[in-house]
Write a protein that holds these residues in place. Structure first.
Motif, PDB file in Angstrom:
ATOM      1  N   ASP A 288      11.814  24.582 -39.307  1.00  0.00           N
ATOM      2  CA  ASP A 288      12.161  25.993 -39.492  1.00  0.00           C
ATOM      3  C   ASP A 288      13.704  25.994 -38.772  1.00  0.00           C
ATOM      4  OD1 ASP A 288      11.811  26.547 -36.569  1.00  0.00           O
ATOM      5  OD2 ASP A 288       9.732  26.471 -37.077  1.00  0.00           O
ATOM      6  N   THR A 289      14.147  27.418 -38.832  1.00  0.00           N
ATOM      7  CA  THR A 289      15.450  27.465 -38.328  1.00  0.00           C
ATOM      8  C   THR A 289      15.563  27.103 -36.595  1.00  0.00           C
ATOM      9  OG1 THR A 289      15.834  29.185 -39.874  1.00  0.00           O
ATOM     10  CG2 THR A 289      17.365  29.319 -38.073  1.00  0.00           C
ATOM     11  N   LEU A 290      14.688  27.709 -35.924  1.00  0.00           N
ATOM     12  CA  LEU A 290      14.589  27.489 -34.544  1.00  0.00           C
ATOM     13  C   LEU A 290      14.691  25.922 -34.269  1.00  0.00           C
ATOM     14  CD1 LEU A 290      14.552  29.027 -31.901  1.00  0.00           C
ATOM     15  CD2 LEU A 290      12.059  29.125 -32.153  1.00  0.00           C
ATOM     16  N   GLN A 291      13.717  25.202 -34.871  1.00  0.00           N
ATOM     17  CA  GLN A 291      13.878  23.561 -34.638  1.00  0.00           C
ATOM     18  C   GLN A 291      15.248  23.196 -35.251  1.00  0.00           C
ATOM     19  OE1 GLN A 291      10.426  23.185 -37.311  1.00  0.00           O
ATOM     20  NE2 GLN A 291       9.227  22.138 -35.406  1.00  0.00           N
ATOM     21  N   THR A 292      15.682  23.531 -36.062  1.00  0.00           N
ATOM     22  CA  THR A 292      17.134  23.106 -36.821  1.00  0.00           C
ATOM     23  C   THR A 292      18.188  23.420 -35.564  1.00  0.00           C
ATOM     24  OG1 THR A 292      16.492  23.502 -39.008  1.00  0.00           O
ATOM     25  CG2 THR A 292      18.823  23.601 -38.530  1.00  0.00           C
ATOM     26  N   VAL A 293      18.042  24.658 -34.900  1.00  0.00           N
ATOM     27  CA  VAL A 293      19.228  24.951 -33.840  1.00  0.00           C
ATOM     28  C   VAL A 293      19.086  23.795 -32.741  1.00  0.00           C
ATOM     29  CG1 VAL A 293      19.905  26.613 -32.172  1.00  0.00           C
ATOM     30  CG2 VAL A 293      19.309  27.254 -34.492  1.00  0.00           C
ATOM     31  N   ALA A 294      17.737  23.739 -32.302  1.00  0.00           N
ATOM     32  CA  ALA A 294      17.145  22.610 -31.414  1.00  0.00           C
ATOM     33  C   ALA A 294      18.009  21.123 -31.723  1.00  0.00           C
ATOM     34  CB  ALA A 294      15.972  22.387 -30.845  1.00  0.00           C
ATOM     35  N   ARG A 295      17.679  20.812 -32.869  1.00  0.00           N
ATOM     36  CA  ARG A 295      18.308  19.621 -33.393  1.00  0.00           C
ATOM     37  C   ARG A 295      20.016  19.579 -33.301  1.00  0.00           C
ATOM     38  NH1 ARG A 295      16.995  14.979 -35.791  1.00  0.00           N
ATOM     39  NH2 ARG A 295      17.973  13.996 -37.346  1.00  0.00           N
ATOM     40  N   LEU A 296      20.489  20.614 -33.702  1.00  0.00           N
ATOM     41  CA  LEU A 296      21.928  20.783 -33.513  1.00  0.00           C
ATOM     42  C   LEU A 296      22.467  20.462 -32.027  1.00  0.00           C
ATOM     43  CD1 LEU A 296      24.857  21.116 -34.646  1.00  0.00           C
ATOM     44  CD2 LEU A 296      24.211  23.843 -34.205  1.00  0.00           C
ATOM     45  N   GLU A 297      21.686  21.190 -31.298  1.00  0.00           N
ATOM     46  CA  GLU A 297      21.798  21.094 -29.701  1.00  0.00           C
ATOM     47  C   GLU A 297      22.012  19.706 -29.138  1.00  0.00           C
ATOM     48  OE1 GLU A 297      21.313  23.423 -25.726  1.00  0.00           O
ATOM     49  OE2 GLU A 297      19.726  23.749 -27.232  1.00  0.00           O
TER      50      GLU A 297
ATOM     51  N   ARG B 116       8.501  40.580 -44.593  1.00  0.00           N
ATOM     52  CA  ARG B 116       7.852  42.012 -44.134  1.00  0.00           C
ATOM     53  C   ARG B 116       7.466  42.159 -42.986  1.00  0.00           C
ATOM     54  NH1 ARG B 116       6.552  44.988 -49.425  1.00  0.00           N
ATOM     55  NH2 ARG B 116       5.000  46.086 -48.096  1.00  0.00           N
ATOM     56  N   GLU B 117       7.254  41.013 -42.216  1.00  0.00           N
ATOM     57  CA  GLU B 117       6.712  40.894 -40.700  1.00  0.00           C
ATOM     58  C   GLU B 117       7.723  40.812 -39.840  1.00  0.00           C
ATOM     59  OE1 GLU B 117       4.056  37.770 -40.310  1.00  0.00           O
ATOM     60  OE2 GLU B 117       3.144  38.039 -42.570  1.00  0.00           O
ATOM     61  N   ALA B 118       7.747  41.726 -38.758  1.00  0.00           N
ATOM     62  CA  ALA B 118       8.786  41.970 -37.884  1.00  0.00           C
ATOM     63  C   ALA B 118       8.972  40.615 -37.034  1.00  0.00           C
ATOM     64  CB  ALA B 118       8.589  43.114 -36.958  1.00  0.00           C
ATOM     65  N   ASP B 119       7.340  40.151 -36.565  1.00  0.00           N
ATOM     66  CA  ASP B 119       7.607  38.943 -35.862  1.00  0.00           C
ATOM     67  C   ASP B 119       8.401  37.628 -36.436  1.00  0.00           C
ATOM     68  OD1 ASP B 119       6.484  40.055 -33.938  1.00  0.00           O
ATOM     69  OD2 ASP B 119       4.410  39.876 -34.583  1.00  0.00           O
ATOM     70  N   LYS B 120       8.174  37.471 -37.876  1.00  0.00           N
ATOM     71  CA  LYS B 120       8.984  36.382 -38.403  1.00  0.00           C
ATOM     72  C   LYS B 120      10.381  36.639 -38.546  1.00  0.00           C
ATOM     73  CE  LYS B 120       5.032  34.340 -40.970  1.00  0.00           C
ATOM     74  NZ  LYS B 120       3.767  35.076 -40.148  1.00  0.00           N
ATOM     75  N   VAL B 121      10.741  37.845 -39.103  1.00  0.00           N
ATOM     76  CA  VAL B 121      12.029  37.946 -38.819  1.00  0.00           C
ATOM     77  C   VAL B 121      12.852  37.993 -37.493  1.00  0.00           C
ATOM     78  CG1 VAL B 121      13.996  39.795 -39.468  1.00  0.00           C
ATOM     79  CG2 VAL B 121      11.953  39.427 -41.011  1.00  0.00           C
ATOM     80  N   GLY B 122      12.006  38.796 -36.506  1.00  0.00           N
ATOM     81  CA  GLY B 122      12.533  38.556 -35.198  1.00  0.00           C
ATOM     82  C   GLY B 122      12.582  36.999 -34.733  1.00  0.00           C
ATOM     83  N   ARG B 123      11.766  36.298 -35.177  1.00  0.00           N
ATOM     84  CA  ARG B 123      12.055  34.696 -34.487  1.00  0.00           C
ATOM     85  C   ARG B 123      13.338  34.103 -35.531  1.00  0.00           C
ATOM     86  NH1 ARG B 123       9.935  29.741 -36.221  1.00  0.00           N
ATOM     87  NH2 ARG B 123       9.411  28.179 -34.343  1.00  0.00           N
ATOM     88  N   LEU B 124      13.481  34.762 -36.557  1.00  0.00           N
ATOM     89  CA  LEU B 124      14.476  34.230 -37.238  1.00  0.00           C
ATOM     90  C   LEU B 124      15.666  34.725 -36.626  1.00  0.00           C
ATOM     91  CD1 LEU B 124      16.361  32.893 -39.733  1.00  0.00           C
ATOM     92  CD2 LEU B 124      15.834  34.895 -40.865  1.00  0.00           C
ATOM     93  N   ARG B 125      15.931  35.942 -35.865  1.00  0.00           N
ATOM     94  CA  ARG B 125      16.966  36.699 -35.274  1.00  0.00           C
ATOM     95  C   ARG B 125      17.136  35.787 -34.097  1.00  0.00           C
ATOM     96  NH1 ARG B 125      17.984  42.720 -34.481  1.00  0.00           N
ATOM     97  NH2 ARG B 125      18.444  42.803 -36.485  1.00  0.00           N
ATOM     98  N   PHE B 126      16.137  35.567 -33.204  1.00  0.00           N
ATOM     99  CA  PHE B 126      16.078  34.843 -32.027  1.00  0.00           C
ATOM    100  C   PHE B 126      17.049  33.318 -32.277  1.00  0.00           C
ATOM    101  CE2 PHE B 126      14.550  31.746 -29.132  1.00  0.00           C
ATOM    102  CZ  PHE B 126      14.626  32.285 -27.799  1.00  0.00           C
ATOM    103  N   ALA B 127      16.579  32.731 -33.470  1.00  0.00           N
ATOM    104  CA  ALA B 127      17.289  31.594 -33.744  1.00  0.00           C
ATOM    105  C   ALA B 127      18.565  31.594 -34.146  1.00  0.00           C
ATOM    106  CB  ALA B 127      16.429  30.794 -35.175  1.00  0.00           C
ATOM    107  N   PHE B 128      18.718  32.571 -34.767  1.00  0.00           N
ATOM    108  CA  PHE B 128      20.367  32.680 -35.179  1.00  0.00           C
ATOM    109  C   PHE B 128      21.266  33.117 -33.748  1.00  0.00           C
ATOM    110  CE2 PHE B 128      20.131  33.854 -40.269  1.00  0.00           C
ATOM    111  CZ  PHE B 128      20.215  32.439 -40.269  1.00  0.00           C
ATOM    112  N   GLU B 129      20.669  33.978 -32.914  1.00  0.00           N
ATOM    113  CA  GLU B 129      21.250  34.229 -31.851  1.00  0.00           C
ATOM    114  C   GLU B 129      21.534  33.219 -31.050  1.00  0.00           C
ATOM    115  OE1 GLU B 129      19.961  38.983 -31.433  1.00  0.00           O
ATOM    116  OE2 GLU B 129      18.985  37.636 -30.323  1.00  0.00           O
ATOM    117  N   GLY B 130      20.529  32.114 -30.885  1.00  0.00           N
ATOM    118  CA  GLY B 130      20.807  30.967 -30.159  1.00  0.00           C
ATOM    119  C   GLY B 130      21.818  29.918 -30.615  1.00  0.00           C
TER     120      GLY B 130
END
Length: 258
Positions: free
Chosen positions: A51-60, A166-180
């Motif tokens: 997922d996007t959060l894992q992808t960010v970690a891989r980039l780092e 439609r779920e705030a938690d899933k979109v919120g996790r996406l936002r967290f990943a993009f912010e990171g």
């Protein structure tokens, strides 16, 4: 990279890992060939199920040490949820692989069917709203009031993957990943491009996931990323005709990578 080389890292999930097509036909190699003669090198960091959060970690961990000039995140719509494989189940199947029964065709058939059912049940459980919230506490950004974003989320479709938007938690996790990712990019002065890949499916009423595209694009632009939405280009070719497998709405074939 060698002096004068312009290095691009491409991030993503199984679409980029290109298990469904020859690596030579996958987007990173096609992009490198398209830019041949200009000193461009394209590094493929895609991993199936990420997922996007894992992808960010891989980039780092693996991408930034390569000194890229640009990062391209190829985003599939199911990346807002958890689509990785159940590690416990993989380890269990690996332990059985070398046994006597594993050599029998019937056992291989049964294990294949069992694996599919176990994986489906696991994916449903880990993406269930309350389980998702508990599992990812501390990695979910607050969406705040933001009436436009909330309205878009309410208008997302009921079918997967749109239902997850439609779920705030899933979109919120996406936002967290993009912010990171934006924080990393700022430190490294690294431009980021988010390329959104459509779901390869057209319903009776047309394409059902356009709102999901809008949410992802909005979240990406919010932190300063460039966005390339591939929906119109794919739709012009015929979404279903670009499937690597007729029953798979996620993975494009070679034409889709092109």
């Amino acid at each position: 990279p060698a002096p004068g080389t312009f290095r691009i890292v491409v991030l993503g999930d199984s679409f980029m890992e290109a298990l469904q097509v020859e690596l030579s036909q996958a987007l990173p190699r096609r992009l490198e060939r398209r830019l041949s003669g200009r000193g461009v090198e394209v590094i493929n960091l895609g991993v199936g199920g990420y997922d996007t959060l894992q992808t960010v970690a891989r980039l780092e961990r693996f991408g930034l040490p390569l000194g890229p000039e640009v990062a391209v995140l190829v985003y599939c719509l199911n990346d807002v949820g958890i689509a990785s494989t159940n590690l416990h189940h993989i380890e269990s199947m690996e332990r059985r692989r070398d046994g006597l029964l594993a050599k029998l065709a019937l056992d291989r058939f049964v294990r294949s069917r069992l694996a599919h059912r176990v994986e489906a049940a696991w994916w449903e459980r880990v993406n269930e709203a309350e389980h998702f919230r508990r599992s990812h506490a501390g990695r979910i950004a607050d969406l705040g009031g933001e009436p436009e974003r909330r309205a878009a989320m309410r208008s997302a479709g009921e079918e997967l993957p749109s239902r997850w938007y439609r779920e705030a938690d899933k979109v919120g996790r996406l936002r967290f990943a993009f912010e990171g990712l934006a924080d990393l990019a700022a430190v490294e002065r690294l431009p980021v491009v988010v390329a959104i890949v459509p779901w390869l499916e057209t319903g009776a009423d047309g394409y059902a996931h356009r709102v999901a595209h809008d949410i992802v694009a909005g979240e990406a632009r919010r932190v300063g990323f460039e966005v390339v939405d591939l929906l119109d280009a794919f739709a012009a070719e015929g979404l279903e005709t670009l499937r690597a497998d007729p029953g798979d709405p996620i993975h494009p074939d070679g034409r889709g990578h092109a």
